[in-house]
Design a protein around this motif. Structure first.
Motif, PDB file in Angstrom:
ATOM      1  N   ALA A 654      43.655  49.536  34.948  1.00 17.76           N
ATOM      2  CA  ALA A 654      44.478  50.037  35.754  1.00 17.76           C
ATOM      3  C   ALA A 654      44.872  49.226  37.228  1.00 17.76           C
ATOM      4  O   ALA A 654      44.025  48.345  37.294  1.00 17.76           O
ATOM      5  CB  ALA A 654      43.940  51.585  36.447  1.00 17.76           C
ATOM      6  N   ASN A 655      45.831  49.262  38.114  1.00 17.24           N
ATOM      7  CA  ASN A 655      46.069  48.442  39.174  1.00 17.24           C
ATOM      8  C   ASN A 655      44.821  48.638  40.247  1.00 17.24           C
ATOM      9  O   ASN A 655      44.480  47.525  40.782  1.00 17.24           O
ATOM     10  CB  ASN A 655      47.304  48.813  39.911  1.00 17.24           C
ATOM     11  CG  ASN A 655      48.580  48.524  39.047  1.00 17.24           C
ATOM     12  OD1 ASN A 655      48.490  47.855  38.085  1.00 17.24           O
ATOM     13  ND2 ASN A 655      49.640  49.416  39.356  1.00 17.24           N
ATOM     14  N   SER A 656      44.253  49.735  40.369  1.00 15.25           N
ATOM     15  CA  SER A 656      43.077  49.972  41.276  1.00 15.25           C
ATOM     16  C   SER A 656      41.818  49.027  40.873  1.00 15.25           C
ATOM     17  O   SER A 656      41.164  48.693  41.769  1.00 15.25           O
ATOM     18  CB  SER A 656      42.610  51.576  41.076  1.00 15.25           C
ATOM     19  OG  SER A 656      42.613  51.929  40.013  1.00 15.25           O
ATOM     20  N   ILE A 657      41.611  48.846  39.712  1.00 16.94           N
ATOM     21  CA  ILE A 657      40.555  48.232  39.097  1.00 16.94           C
ATOM     22  C   ILE A 657      41.051  46.691  39.016  1.00 16.94           C
ATOM     23  O   ILE A 657      40.059  45.722  39.453  1.00 16.94           O
ATOM     24  CB  ILE A 657      39.910  48.673  37.425  1.00 16.94           C
ATOM     25  CG1 ILE A 657      39.663  50.050  37.646  1.00 16.94           C
ATOM     26  CG2 ILE A 657      39.126  47.617  37.065  1.00 16.94           C
ATOM     27  CD1 ILE A 657      39.323  50.369  36.180  1.00 16.94           C
ATOM     28  N   ARG A 658      41.907  46.223  38.786  1.00 15.71           N
ATOM     29  CA  ARG A 658      42.641  45.035  38.868  1.00 15.71           C
ATOM     30  C   ARG A 658      42.310  44.189  39.987  1.00 15.71           C
ATOM     31  O   ARG A 658      41.927  42.958  40.284  1.00 15.71           O
ATOM     32  CB  ARG A 658      43.873  44.970  38.170  1.00 15.71           C
ATOM     33  CG  ARG A 658      44.471  43.408  38.010  1.00 15.71           C
ATOM     34  CD  ARG A 658      45.873  43.147  37.580  1.00 15.71           C
ATOM     35  NE  ARG A 658      46.828  43.915  38.478  1.00 15.71           N
ATOM     36  CZ  ARG A 658      48.097  44.323  38.013  1.00 15.71           C
ATOM     37  NH1 ARG A 658      48.449  43.884  36.839  1.00 15.71           N
ATOM     38  NH2 ARG A 658      48.702  44.812  38.963  1.00 15.71           N
ATOM     39  N   SER A 659      42.681  44.948  41.098  1.00 14.68           N
ATOM     40  CA  SER A 659      42.738  44.487  42.348  1.00 14.68           C
ATOM     41  C   SER A 659      40.998  44.275  42.864  1.00 14.68           C
ATOM     42  O   SER A 659      40.825  43.421  44.168  1.00 14.68           O
ATOM     43  CB  SER A 659      43.172  45.328  43.816  1.00 14.68           C
ATOM     44  OG  SER A 659      42.516  46.648  43.605  1.00 14.68           O
ATOM     45  N   LYS A 660      40.291  44.697  42.115  1.00 12.56           N
ATOM     46  CA  LYS A 660      38.710  44.565  42.650  1.00 12.56           C
ATOM     47  C   LYS A 660      37.817  43.670  41.583  1.00 12.56           C
ATOM     48  O   LYS A 660      36.672  43.446  41.812  1.00 12.56           O
ATOM     49  CB  LYS A 660      37.844  45.959  42.668  1.00 12.56           C
ATOM     50  CG  LYS A 660      38.759  46.891  43.608  1.00 12.56           C
ATOM     51  CD  LYS A 660      38.019  48.337  43.387  1.00 12.56           C
ATOM     52  CE  LYS A 660      38.827  49.435  44.286  1.00 12.56           C
ATOM     53  NZ  LYS A 660      38.176  50.724  43.975  1.00 12.56           N
ATOM     54  N   GLU A 702      47.259  48.109  26.966  1.00 10.19           N
ATOM     55  CA  GLU A 702      47.630  46.956  25.971  1.00 10.19           C
ATOM     56  C   GLU A 702      46.956  45.655  26.059  1.00 10.19           C
ATOM     57  O   GLU A 702      46.814  44.913  25.275  1.00 10.19           O
ATOM     58  CB  GLU A 702      49.118  46.713  26.414  1.00 10.19           C
ATOM     59  CG  GLU A 702      50.155  47.675  26.385  1.00 10.19           C
ATOM     60  CD  GLU A 702      51.435  47.501  26.455  1.00 10.19           C
ATOM     61  OE1 GLU A 702      51.823  46.181  26.477  1.00 10.19           O
ATOM     62  OE2 GLU A 702      52.248  48.467  26.663  1.00 10.19           O
ATOM     63  N   GLY A 703      46.194  45.329  27.231  1.00  7.42           N
ATOM     64  CA  GLY A 703      45.336  44.217  27.055  1.00  7.42           C
ATOM     65  C   GLY A 703      45.204  43.493  28.499  1.00  7.42           C
ATOM     66  O   GLY A 703      46.003  44.040  29.417  1.00  7.42           O
ATOM     67  N   ALA A 704      44.690  42.513  28.470  1.00 11.14           N
ATOM     68  CA  ALA A 704      44.490  41.539  30.034  1.00 11.14           C
ATOM     69  C   ALA A 704      44.445  40.154  29.594  1.00 11.14           C
ATOM     70  O   ALA A 704      44.155  39.777  28.633  1.00 11.14           O
ATOM     71  CB  ALA A 704      43.247  41.968  30.487  1.00 11.14           C
ATOM     72  N   ALA A 705      44.778  39.256  30.525  1.00 10.90           N
ATOM     73  CA  ALA A 705      44.754  37.988  30.446  1.00 10.90           C
ATOM     74  C   ALA A 705      44.377  37.365  31.534  1.00 10.90           C
ATOM     75  O   ALA A 705      44.732  37.683  32.816  1.00 10.90           O
ATOM     76  CB  ALA A 705      46.220  37.443  30.123  1.00 10.90           C
ATOM     77  N   PHE A 706      43.450  36.484  31.738  1.00 10.25           N
ATOM     78  CA  PHE A 706      42.972  35.641  32.777  1.00 10.25           C
ATOM     79  C   PHE A 706      43.350  34.238  32.755  1.00 10.25           C
ATOM     80  O   PHE A 706      43.281  33.638  31.557  1.00 10.25           O
ATOM     81  CB  PHE A 706      41.425  35.812  32.890  1.00 10.25           C
ATOM     82  CG  PHE A 706      40.879  37.025  33.311  1.00 10.25           C
ATOM     83  CD1 PHE A 706      40.615  37.291  34.652  1.00 10.25           C
ATOM     84  CD2 PHE A 706      40.922  38.095  32.363  1.00 10.25           C
ATOM     85  CE1 PHE A 706      39.867  38.548  34.990  1.00 10.25           C
ATOM     86  CE2 PHE A 706      40.366  39.194  32.744  1.00 10.25           C
ATOM     87  CZ  PHE A 706      39.808  39.654  34.174  1.00 10.25           C
ATOM     88  N   THR A 707      44.077  33.666  33.633  1.00  9.65           N
ATOM     89  CA  THR A 707      44.519  32.370  33.704  1.00  9.65           C
ATOM     90  C   THR A 707      43.811  31.547  34.912  1.00  9.65           C
ATOM     91  O   THR A 707      43.825  31.852  36.073  1.00  9.65           O
ATOM     92  CB  THR A 707      46.061  32.247  34.096  1.00  9.65           C
ATOM     93  OG1 THR A 707      46.662  32.934  33.104  1.00  9.65           O
ATOM     94  CG2 THR A 707      46.358  30.774  33.848  1.00  9.65           C
ATOM     95  N   VAL A 708      43.092  30.354  34.525  1.00  8.79           N
ATOM     96  CA  VAL A 708      42.470  29.656  35.279  1.00  8.79           C
ATOM     97  C   VAL A 708      43.448  28.184  35.363  1.00  8.79           C
ATOM     98  O   VAL A 708      43.972  27.615  34.365  1.00  8.79           O
ATOM     99  CB  VAL A 708      41.193  28.941  34.866  1.00  8.79           C
ATOM    100  CG1 VAL A 708      40.464  27.902  35.701  1.00  8.79           C
ATOM    101  CG2 VAL A 708      40.169  30.106  34.655  1.00  8.79           C
TER     102      VAL A 708
END
Length: 712
Positions: A654-660, A702-708
């Motif tokens: 969720a957006n609230s979790i993504r920001s933390k 649906e999923g998540a993606a992290f980009t370095v």
């Protein structure tokens, strides 16, 4: 440590206010005003004790937030009580007047009114009022830093309350004794007294007393650097406040939670609780609490670098503090606004608010000195005017008398100056003592900071060891394969050598040579797989040792592929039933980079561990045979940047979790399964160690993606 005693004093004052309200059976302000309007319809209302009590109760509620309005109301009501011969109303009016002066920081005035209240209560034998007034006198001494006098007053109040069997005031007094111990740095004694207060509150089924006791015990925990224990006690207080639907207590505890998380540098949570406190305080017109919450928000946003938001809340707090005439809040609001303007580069505005901060600080510390100086100036001015008048009107025959009068007046002035100088010297010595205490507190704060840094280093090492555990599981799984080959080829070679020996005995040289060739091939395979096991062990040792901080020219594609494999096998070692599809897309154009392999490997390991964990959890929740857990890892060269991307088809965020997710200690995993430091450390490695960026994209469900992103 500077902020917490302020919170404790507020808690003590609220605690006593509650007791007074309970004793006097006051309702909320709206109900009281309705009763006042109803009673005013009676012609004889000014001699009606019920009406006079209602006015005192309204003034009592105003005293903490609008002291000037309370003083105006009380002046008229005390006069009316005298005219009606209602001496108990006078006693209560004097006491509430003292409360209003306490709010304004005029401690000498407050003490004078409390003493006046006590003297009249003794005269009319109003015993029920004795313990509360003595308790308030103790609060004045405590505010002045005269802890010996404060404790004497509190113990007297305790004895009087015990004689009256007034367990509410007993509980309040025990709470205030604990506050004095808190101010003196005697945390064990403070903790013991607060726990006695908690026991007494539970015996009385006093819900508010229980909430405040847990809140105060938590403040002691914070000073003892027992922050998890503090949060545990505040959680009890918060749950109880919610269960009883008490907005005032919910405001107090929310503010304490905000300060505790601010102390932990968990600024997101601190801001959330300050927001709760602010909204509740504004909704229910808790002016003092609302102002404190605004100051808390300003401090959080200032530390986060959100200077515009910080300035908005700081200016709102300053405006509200000024409208209330609350010196302490004016000081705190001016201090944070000055700091914000300084960081914004507005030196003129910063200087203006800093001057205000100094003025309010000096006002709180030097009220007595200012009063003495004003008295002295007034006397000098009066003397000058009197001398001018005498020179114009007196004739020559009174000249001698005037000379003697002038000499007498000069002696009186010198006496006054000498006396005031001694008082000012005494005040300066007190200020020096306070400065010494502040310096001691600063040294304690530095020691605490060193301890926090040491604890942080330990937590970082713990996270490294946790990632080492993940690697070890994967390595153990990988090393088993070459060991199986070594064992199998060793057994086969032994059997072949036995056959070769038999053939030699039978004279079959050609057969023996063929068997010898097979043995040599087996030994070559054993050597090959032994080297494979050796390289795996060396890789494990390289990861486990402390980083040498030496950058090496590293193949990013090979490093990524290696750690993805180790991460997957590590999870498989824990859960044999888990399987996932791994899509790897490595751009051959990606050049080698100067990085510390151990650090960059730790980043990749944390990202892939989280991805595999996410798809594993979704697989368990769905129990859908058609769901295929998939983790995609890719590298790409885009202009002068190298991108490493790890994505999954898990549950997303969720957006609230993504920001933390990059905040230290934040984790969505169950207790004991995550430290909350993995992504935080990875973020620091990428951004601070290499000047890169780390971003997250997610669609819930649906999923998540992290980009370095690293500079090539």
């Amino acid at each position: 440590m500077q902020q917490l005693p302020k919170i404790t004093l507020l808690t003590a004052f609220l605690w006593f206010c509650f007791l007074a309200q309970t004793t006097a059976q006051t309702g909320n302000l709206t109900v009281l005003k309705e009763r006042k309007n109803k009673l005013e319809r009676l012609k004889i209302h000014r001699s009606d004790t019920a009406y006079l009590n209602v006015i005192n109760q309204i003034a009592f509620l105003y005293a903490d937030s609008y002291p000037d309005s309370a003083l105006t109301m009380l002046k008229e009501n005390i006069s009316t009580c005298k005219h009606a011969g209602y001496e108990r109303g006078e006693v209560d009016g004097y006491k509430i007047t003292g409360n209003a002066y306490m709010t304004k920081g005029y401690y000498e005035n407050a003490l004078s009114w409390y003493n006046k209240s006590y003297e009249l209560a003794e005269k009319i034998d109003y015993k029920e009022a004795f313990p509360g007034i003595r308790n308030n006198i103790g609060l004045v001494y405590m505010s002045q830093g005269n802890y010996t006098a404060a404790l004497n007053s509190f113990y007297t109040a305790l004895q009087l309350a015990e004689a009256n069997r007034d367990r509410f005031v007993m509980s309040s007094t025990l709470n205030n004794i604990a506050i004095v111990h808190f101010y003196q740095g005697r945390m064990k004694e403070a903790d013991s007294s607060y726990k006695k207060t908690l026991i007494l509150a539970k015996e009385l089924s006093d819900t508010i007393g229980i909430i405040l006791a847990y809140n105060n015990i938590a403040e002691v925990n914070v000073e003892q650097n027992l922050l998890p224990l503090a949060l545990k006690n505040l959680d009890k207080a918060y749950s109880l406040a919610i269960r009883n639907k008490n907005p005032e207590m919910l405001t107090v505890v929310s503010h304490s939670l905000g300060n505790t998380f601010f102390r932990m540098d968990s600024l997101g949570k601190a801001a959330a609780y300050f927001e709760v406190a602010s909204k509740l305080a504004k909704l229910h017109n808790y002016s003092t609490s609302a102002c404190k919450a605004l100051i808390g928000l300003a401090r959080v946003y200032e530390r986060q670098g959100k200077l515009k938001d910080a300035l908005k809340y700081g200016l709102e707090a300053s405006l509200q503090a000024n409208s209330m005439g609350h010196t302490q809040l004016q000081r705190d609001a001016s201090e944070i606004v000055s700091l914000i303007y300084e960081k914004m580069g507005d030196g003129i505005s910063s200087l203006g608010y800093f001057k205000a901060f100094k003025m309010y600080s000096d006002s709180l510390r030097n009220l007595e000195s200012e009063r003495l100086a004003s008295t002295y100036d007034a006397k000098i001015e009066f003397t000058k005017k009197e001398e001018d008048l005498n020179r114009k009107n007196l004739t020559q025959k009174w000249f001698t008398f005037s000379a003697f009068a002038a000499l007498f007046l000069l002696g009186a002035i010198l006496l006054i100056v000498n006396r005031n100088r001694r008082r000012l010297d005494f005040t300066n010595r007190q200020l020096q003592q306070k400065n010494g205490e502040i310096e001691l507190q600063r040294q304690k704060a530095e020691v605490t900071l060193d301890e926090l840094k040491a604890t942080q280093a330990q937590l970082i090492q713990s996270e490294k060891m946790a990632s080492l555990g993940e690697l070890t599981a994967g390595i153990a799984h990988e090393i088993q394969n070459p060991l199986n080959f070594v064992n199998n080829f060793s057994e086969t070679s032994i059997e072949l050598l036995d056959e070769m020996k038999a053939e030699l005995d039978n004279g079959n040289d050609q057969e023996a040579r063929d068997i010898a060739g097979e043995v040599i091939e087996n030994l070559e395979r054993i050597n090959q797989h032994g080297k494979r096991a050796d390289s795996i062990v060396k890789g494990m040792l390289q990861h486990s040792r402390s980083s040498s901080a030496q950058k090496e020219l590293t193949d990013i594609n090979a490093l990524t592929e290696e750690y993805v494999r180790l991460s997957y096998h590590g999870l498989r070692a824990k859960d044999k039933t888990f399987n996932a599809k791994i899509n790897q897309d490595f751009d051959p154009a990606v050049p080698k980079l100067m990085v510390i392999p151990e650090d960059m490997g730790r980043v990749i390991l944390n990202l892939t561990n989280n991805a595999f964990y996410a798809v594993q959890q979704k697989q368990k929740q769905l129990a859908d045979p058609d769901y295929q857990p998939t983790v995609t890892v890719s590298t790409q060269k885009v202009e002068n940047h190298i991108l490493i991307r790890v994505s999954d088809n898990g549950n997303g965020m969720a957006n609230s979790i993504r920001s933390k997710v990059f905040q230290p200690f934040f984790t969505t995993k169950p207790t004991g399964q995550g430290t909350g430091l993995g992504l935080s450390l990875s973020y620091d490695i990428v951004t601070k160690g290499y000047g890169g960026t780390m971003d997250v994209e997610s669609v819930e469900g649906e999923g998540a993606a992290f980009t370095v992103s690293l500079k090539a």
